[in-house]
Design a protein around this motif. Structure first.
Motif, short mmCIF file in Angstrom:
data_model
loop_
_atom_site.label_atom_id
_atom_site.label_comp_id
_atom_site.label_asym_id
_atom_site.label_seq_id
_atom_site.Cartn_x
_atom_site.Cartn_y
_atom_site.Cartn_z
N SER A 7 0.80 -1.08 -0.03
CA SER A 7 0.13 0.05 -0.04
C SER A 7 0.81 1.17 -0.06
CB SER A 7 -0.71 -0.05 1.18
OG SER A 7 -1.99 1.13 1.28
N ASP A 8 0.14 2.30 -0.28
CA ASP A 8 0.80 3.65 -0.11
C ASP A 8 2.29 3.86 -0.94
OD1 ASP A 8 -1.11 5.24 1.75
OD2 ASP A 8 -1.40 3.25 2.40
N VAL A 9 2.31 3.34 -2.08
CA VAL A 9 3.47 3.17 -2.89
C VAL A 9 4.02 4.81 -3.23
CG1 VAL A 9 4.76 2.62 -4.85
CG2 VAL A 9 2.74 1.17 -3.71
N GLY A 62 -6.84 5.02 -3.42
CA GLY A 62 -6.62 5.97 -2.32
C GLY A 62 -6.90 7.31 -2.44
N ASN A 63 -6.73 8.02 -1.37
CA ASN A 63 -7.05 9.62 -1.58
C ASN A 63 -6.29 10.46 -2.55
OD1 ASN A 63 -5.36 8.79 0.70
ND2 ASN A 63 -5.52 11.05 1.23
N HIS A 64 -4.96 9.95 -2.62
CA HIS A 64 -4.10 10.71 -3.52
C HIS A 64 -4.46 10.19 -4.92
CE1 HIS A 64 -1.21 12.46 -0.61
NE2 HIS A 64 -1.88 11.64 0.08
N ASP A 65 -5.02 9.05 -5.11
CA ASP A 65 -5.51 8.70 -6.24
C ASP A 65 -6.58 9.37 -6.67
OD1 ASP A 65 -3.29 6.48 -6.20
OD2 ASP A 65 -4.64 5.48 -5.10
N VAL A 115 -9.70 -2.12 1.56
CA VAL A 115 -10.24 -0.82 1.53
C VAL A 115 -8.68 0.16 1.67
CG1 VAL A 115 -10.77 -0.88 3.91
CG2 VAL A 115 -11.92 0.61 2.57
N HIS A 116 -8.83 1.54 1.24
CA HIS A 116 -7.42 2.28 1.52
C HIS A 116 -7.53 2.71 3.00
CE1 HIS A 116 -4.47 4.70 0.99
NE2 HIS A 116 -5.03 5.74 1.26
N SER A 117 -8.77 3.49 3.17
CA SER A 117 -8.65 4.13 4.65
C SER A 117 -9.53 3.58 5.81
CB SER A 117 -9.32 5.56 4.44
OG SER A 117 -10.63 5.48 4.03
N GLY A 149 -4.73 0.47 4.29
CA GLY A 149 -3.61 1.19 4.29
C GLY A 149 -3.64 2.52 4.86
N HIS A 150 -3.33 3.68 4.31
CA HIS A 150 -3.49 5.16 4.36
C HIS A 150 -2.78 5.72 5.74
CE1 HIS A 150 -5.66 8.79 3.85
NE2 HIS A 150 -6.60 8.57 5.16
N VAL A 151 -2.55 4.99 6.68
CA VAL A 151 -1.81 5.42 8.10
C VAL A 151 -0.50 5.50 7.96
CG1 VAL A 151 -2.10 5.21 10.45
CG2 VAL A 151 -3.92 4.57 9.23
FE LIG Z 1 -4.07 7.65 1.90
#
Ligand SMILES: [Fe+2]
Ligand SMILES: [Fe+2]
Length: 243
Positions: A7-9, A62-65, A115-117, A149-151
């Motif tokens: 995650s979170d690459v 993800g939120n950045h995506d 899920v991402h967050s 992920g996310h954290v």
């Molecule tokens: Fe995130």
């Protein structure tokens, strides 16, 4: 089945290359990516192409995506993060836009949720850091295990049949059939738990063994390229401290 999870690459090519090589050596059969493929760092094109080459079974948004493709407003990001997203938008080619636009907030594979967050209000990008929030989120997914992920800090939370939840000390264990799990697989590209090593997870459904693993990578190169691209020095610096 042996799953490789990451995650979170965040467009960190050096870290993703190390994780992709490691997962191939681990003999994983399928890959799951938990989102935030881009943002922060300077190799979105190469990183997205590398992730695409893994032919992941599932990738969640993800939120950045979401920020990059206009599904989340950039005012919700810090200045350096929003700047990096705007910079990323200028680099992407049509097939990258298609890839990001195809991603969904949640995916389900049998007993496994992705899920991402957070399972609760996934589209709001909550950060699951407090135990009470982790406890509450067990009510918002079905099945045995939810990966997220996310954290950017890996941890394994276990819920017993009586409903009690605890964060486990271990990052490698055999999952118990009469428990449920919420698992943060950490971050490939920007760890924030004080350890700058890149992070990924392997889950074997035959043995029920789950491992969160850390590896060295060349973060000095990523940091140098960040600065050279005109992206934030702060983002470069946090690669060195893992915070
Ligand atoms: Fe995130
Ligand atoms: Fe992230």
């Amino acid at each position: 089945m042996r799953y490789g999870l990451f995650s979170d690459v965040h467009s960190n090519l050096e870290a993703m290359t190390v994780v992709a090589d490691a997962l191939k050596k681990e003999g994983v059969q399928e890959y799951f990516c938990l989102g935030d493929l881009i943002g922060y760092y300077s190799n979105p094109v190469e990183t997205l192409d590398l992730i695409a080459s893994l032919d992941c079974w599932k990738i969640v948004l993800g939120n950045h995506d979401a920020g990059c493709i206009g599904k989340t407003d950039l005012t919700r990001f810090s200045g350096p993060a929003a700047d990096a997203i705007r910079w990323t938008q200028k680099q992407l080619k049509p097939h990258h836009w298609e890839m990001l636009k195809s991603l969904r907030l949640r995916e389900e594979i049998g007993d496994i949720q992705l899920v991402h967050s957070s399972p609760f209000q996934s589209e709001e990008w909550h950060y699951l850091t407090k135990l009470e929030d982790v406890e509450r989120n067990f009510r918002y997914f079905q099945g045995f295990i939810c990966f997220f992920g996310h954290v950017h800090k890996p941890f394994i939370a276990e819920q017993k049949m009586d409903g009690s939840v605890r964060i486990l000390e271990e990052h490698e264990l055999v999952l118990q059939k009469d428990c449920r799990y919420l698992v943060n697989v950490g971050s490939v590209g920007q760890p924030r738990d004080g350890n700058p090593q890149t992070c990924y997870a392997v889950y074997d459904t035959d043995t029920q063994k789950l491992s969160i693993k850390r590896l060295d990578y060349d973060f000095e190169t990523t940091a140098r390229k960040t600065t050279e691209a005109g992206l934030s020095d702060y983002l470069a610096q946090r690669l060195r401290t893992g915070k």
